[in-house]
Design an enzyme around this catalytic site. Structure first.
Site, short mmCIF file in Angstrom:
data_model
loop_
_atom_site.label_atom_id
_atom_site.label_comp_id
_atom_site.label_asym_id
_atom_site.label_seq_id
_atom_site.Cartn_x
_atom_site.Cartn_y
_atom_site.Cartn_z
CG ASP A 1 -2.01 1.20 1.20
OD1 ASP A 1 -2.40 1.62 0.29
OD2 ASP A 1 -1.94 1.94 2.37
CB SER A 2 0.20 4.72 -1.01
OG SER A 2 -0.87 5.03 0.03
CB CYS B 1 -2.95 0.81 -2.67
SG CYS B 1 -2.54 2.32 -3.16
CD GLU C 1 -0.42 7.38 5.28
OE1 GLU C 1 0.82 7.55 5.61
OE2 GLU C 1 -0.98 6.16 4.98
CB CYS D 1 -9.58 4.95 0.05
SG CYS D 1 -8.01 5.45 0.59
CG HIS E 1 -5.17 5.23 4.13
ND1 HIS E 1 -4.71 4.69 3.00
CD2 HIS E 1 -4.17 5.96 4.71
CE1 HIS E 1 -3.24 4.82 2.89
NE2 HIS E 1 -3.06 5.52 4.19
N1 DGL Z 1 -4.82 3.60 0.34
C1 DGL Z 1 -4.80 3.96 -0.97
C2 DGL Z 1 -6.00 3.60 -1.64
O1 DGL Z 1 -6.60 2.66 -1.13
C3 DGL Z 1 -4.38 5.28 -1.30
C4 DGL Z 1 -4.24 6.26 -0.43
C5 DGL Z 1 -3.53 7.47 -0.87
O2 DGL Z 1 -1.91 7.21 -1.07
O3 DGL Z 1 -3.67 8.36 -1.25
O4 DGL Z 1 -6.52 4.38 -2.51
#
Ligand code: DGL
Length: 281
Positions: free
Chosen positions: A8-9, A71, A156, A190, A192
């Site tokens: 993931d990012s 991600c 984050e 997403c 997150h």
């Molecule tokens: N968690 C990631 C997603 O599912 C990306 C979040 C990001 O780095 O902007 O899209």
């Protein structure tokens, strides 16, 4: 050691890994969060593709045969090119899977009104991956999308529970519902966003379901491994979990442990150097 790689990012993929590990505890896993370069959500196609390919190569160098892009932004912007152009050249027998497809295959079954909302990063929304894929499986479903560029930075930066988060969460839910009040299913598109779940549910109109991806992805991975015994054989099964980040491990460990729900001891790595680390031997 031939673990499953999860990328993931940043921290968000931990919400997917949690569900995968719950469902498939026997396998070994390496998690990579590119926290130093997160968020990916507002980055260009080229940048997300380059960063994601680096991570995939790095995980391949740790002897992962199967990598999950946990991600949505990476799945939307980089997965297809990696699968079609890069894999045949760099590792024809290895596999990279994304997390959008498993959701789009089943999401129409959640809605009674056939109106679904996708909350996601700007990158995922502008790729149109969700509407395009959902249309293939559920042509009668209307898909509304809402880009929420500040939701990832809230996570984050550890602000996911703060009063400031309420403003941005309410703003995007209200905007979406004012465009289409028939929506009865919210997809947290997403990885997150499950960390914002309690605040999202606070502003979600009654009767609307909130769907997170974790258990859908875990179920789909379990089926994939059953249907691909040649891959299942390659993944080692000693129940080990490794966590890596491109940020300082101290910074990562604190928030990652909170989010994952158990102590995490991460290791700082550099994705630019895809060499095998002794740590994983
Ligand atoms: N968690 C990631 C997603 O599912 C990306 C979040 C990001 O780095 O902007 O899209």
């Amino acid at each position: 050691m031939q673990p499953i790689g999860i990328f993931d990012s940043g921290y968000g993929g931990l919400t997917i890994m949690q569900e995968i590990v719950k469902k498939l505890p026997q396998y070994d896993y390496i998690y990579v969060g590119d926290n130093a370069r997160s968020p990916y959500g507002s980055r260009s196609f080229e940048t997300v593709y380059r960063y994601t390919l680096e991570a995939v190569k790095w995980l391949f160098a740790q002897d992962c045969h199967l990598v999950i892009l946990a991600c949505n932004t990476a799945s939307a912007k980089a997965l297809r090119t990696i699968q079609q152009n890069d894999l045949p050249k760099i590792a024809p027998n290895k596999r990279v899977l994304g997390i959008i497809r498993p959701v789009t295959e089943c999401i129409g079954n959640f809605s009674k009104t056939n109106n679904i909302a996708i909350f996601a990063t700007s990158g995922t929304v502008s790729s149109n991956s969700y509407p395009i894929e959902i249309e293939k499986f559920f042509p009668n479903v209307k898909v509304e999308q809402e880009a929420c560029p500040l939701w990832v930075p809230l996570v984050e930066n550890g602000e996911y529970d703060s009063p400031g988060a309420d403003f941005f969460i309410k703003k995007h839910i209200d905007a979406l519902m004012s465009r289409n009040n028939k929506v009865d299913t919210f997809v947290l598109g997403c990885t997150h966003y499950p960390l914002l779940f309690s605040k999202i549910s606070k502003y979600t109109p009654e009767g609307v379901k909130i769907v997170s991806q974790g258990n859908i992805v875990a179920e789909s991975l379990s089926k994939y491994l059953q249907n691909h015994p040649e891959m299942d054989e390659k993944v080692t099964k000693t129940g080990k979990r490794y966590f890596c980040t491109t940020e300082s491990a101290d910074i990562f460990n604190r928030l990652a442990s909170d989010l994952y729900g158990s102590p995490i001891e991460g290791k700082q790595i550099s994705l630019e150097k895809p060499e095998k680390l002794k740590y994983f031997i």
